[in-house]
Design a protein around this motif. Structure first.
Motif, mmCIF file in Angstrom:
data_model
loop_
_atom_site.group_PDB
_atom_site.id
_atom_site.type_symbol
_atom_site.label_atom_id
_atom_site.label_comp_id
_atom_site.label_asym_id
_atom_site.label_seq_id
_atom_site.Cartn_x
_atom_site.Cartn_y
_atom_site.Cartn_z
ATOM 1 N N LEU A 36 0.852 -1.188 0.000
ATOM 2 C CA LEU A 36 0.000 0.000 0.000
ATOM 3 C C LEU A 36 0.889 1.239 0.000
ATOM 4 O O LEU A 36 1.768 1.376 0.867
ATOM 5 N N TYR A 37 0.646 2.137 -0.925
ATOM 6 C CA TYR A 37 1.432 3.374 -1.024
ATOM 7 C C TYR A 37 0.598 4.525 -0.461
ATOM 8 O O TYR A 37 -0.333 4.991 -1.115
ATOM 9 N N PRO A 38 0.906 4.985 0.762
ATOM 10 C CA PRO A 38 0.117 6.067 1.373
ATOM 11 C C PRO A 38 0.273 7.368 0.595
ATOM 12 O O PRO A 38 1.381 7.691 0.137
ATOM 13 N N ALA A 39 -0.818 8.081 0.434
ATOM 14 C CA ALA A 39 -0.752 9.403 -0.192
ATOM 15 C C ALA A 39 0.079 10.320 0.692
ATOM 16 O O ALA A 39 -0.107 10.350 1.907
ATOM 17 N N GLN A 40 1.023 11.024 0.092
ATOM 18 C CA GLN A 40 1.893 11.927 0.843
ATOM 19 C C GLN A 40 2.018 13.230 0.080
ATOM 20 O O GLN A 40 2.158 13.215 -1.139
ATOM 21 N N SER A 41 1.981 14.316 0.833
ATOM 22 C CA SER A 41 2.156 15.622 0.216
ATOM 23 C C SER A 41 3.514 15.682 -0.475
ATOM 24 O O SER A 41 4.547 15.436 0.146
ATOM 25 N N GLY A 42 3.509 15.947 -1.763
ATOM 26 C CA GLY A 42 4.757 16.029 -2.509
ATOM 27 C C GLY A 42 5.309 14.685 -2.938
ATOM 28 O O GLY A 42 6.369 14.623 -3.572
#
Lengths: 104, 104
Positions: A7-13
């Motif tokens: 799972l690739y967590p959404a991250q700012s930038g």
């Protein structure tokens, strides 16, 4: 069946190249682990949270293996390093990984 | 296809009744949303993290719908309240939810 989820967590930038992920990385995973018992790969591209807010995960992959031994053989096999090294080609997000039992 | 994922994060002291979840809640979901376009439900029970540490999620459910409209119709339909109210019967963990596009 045992599932290895990435799972690739959404991250700012955070950087995530969906095109490379689908066209290059996932086929590499399938090719690399087919002989050690990978049965199926399901890809989910995040659109939103359930309430319409931002998607918690940019993408999720669920790799189904015929047994825990097949999963272990894949993750420690001769092509694992090649698969892991390819991750930097499409993202700088550190994935969350989980091993699950699958039914239903 | 569109997927509605419901992820239950592992929490210290969190309650999660796997038996009720499988035997009662998931069949309720299937029955409640079958007519509005639910195509498949996949359940994953967390065993460990990929590195052998504690599983990040107690359980994940992935509900596949034939279209975004079918998902919307299910979540806002006449049986949605019944499904949501049943969650308290097996857990006190607030789930993370995501809508995804599915392929491969």
């Amino acid at each position: 069946m045992v599932v290895f989820s990435v799972l690739y967590p959404a991250q700012s930038g955070g950087r995530f190249d969906q095109a490379y992920y689908r066209a290059t990385h996932i086929p590499l995973v399938q090719d690399a682990f087919a002989k050690s018992g990978l049965k199926n790969v399901e890809i989910q591209q995040g659109l939103s949270a359930g309430d319409g807010g931002p998607a918690p995960f940019v993408a999720m992959a669920h790799l189904s293996f015929e047994s825990p031994e097949a999963l272990q053989a894949s993750l420690t096999g001769p092509r694992a390093a090649e698969v892991f090294a390819d991750i930097a080609n499409f993202t700088d997000i550190a994935p969350v990984t989980q091993v699950s039992a699958k039914d239903a």
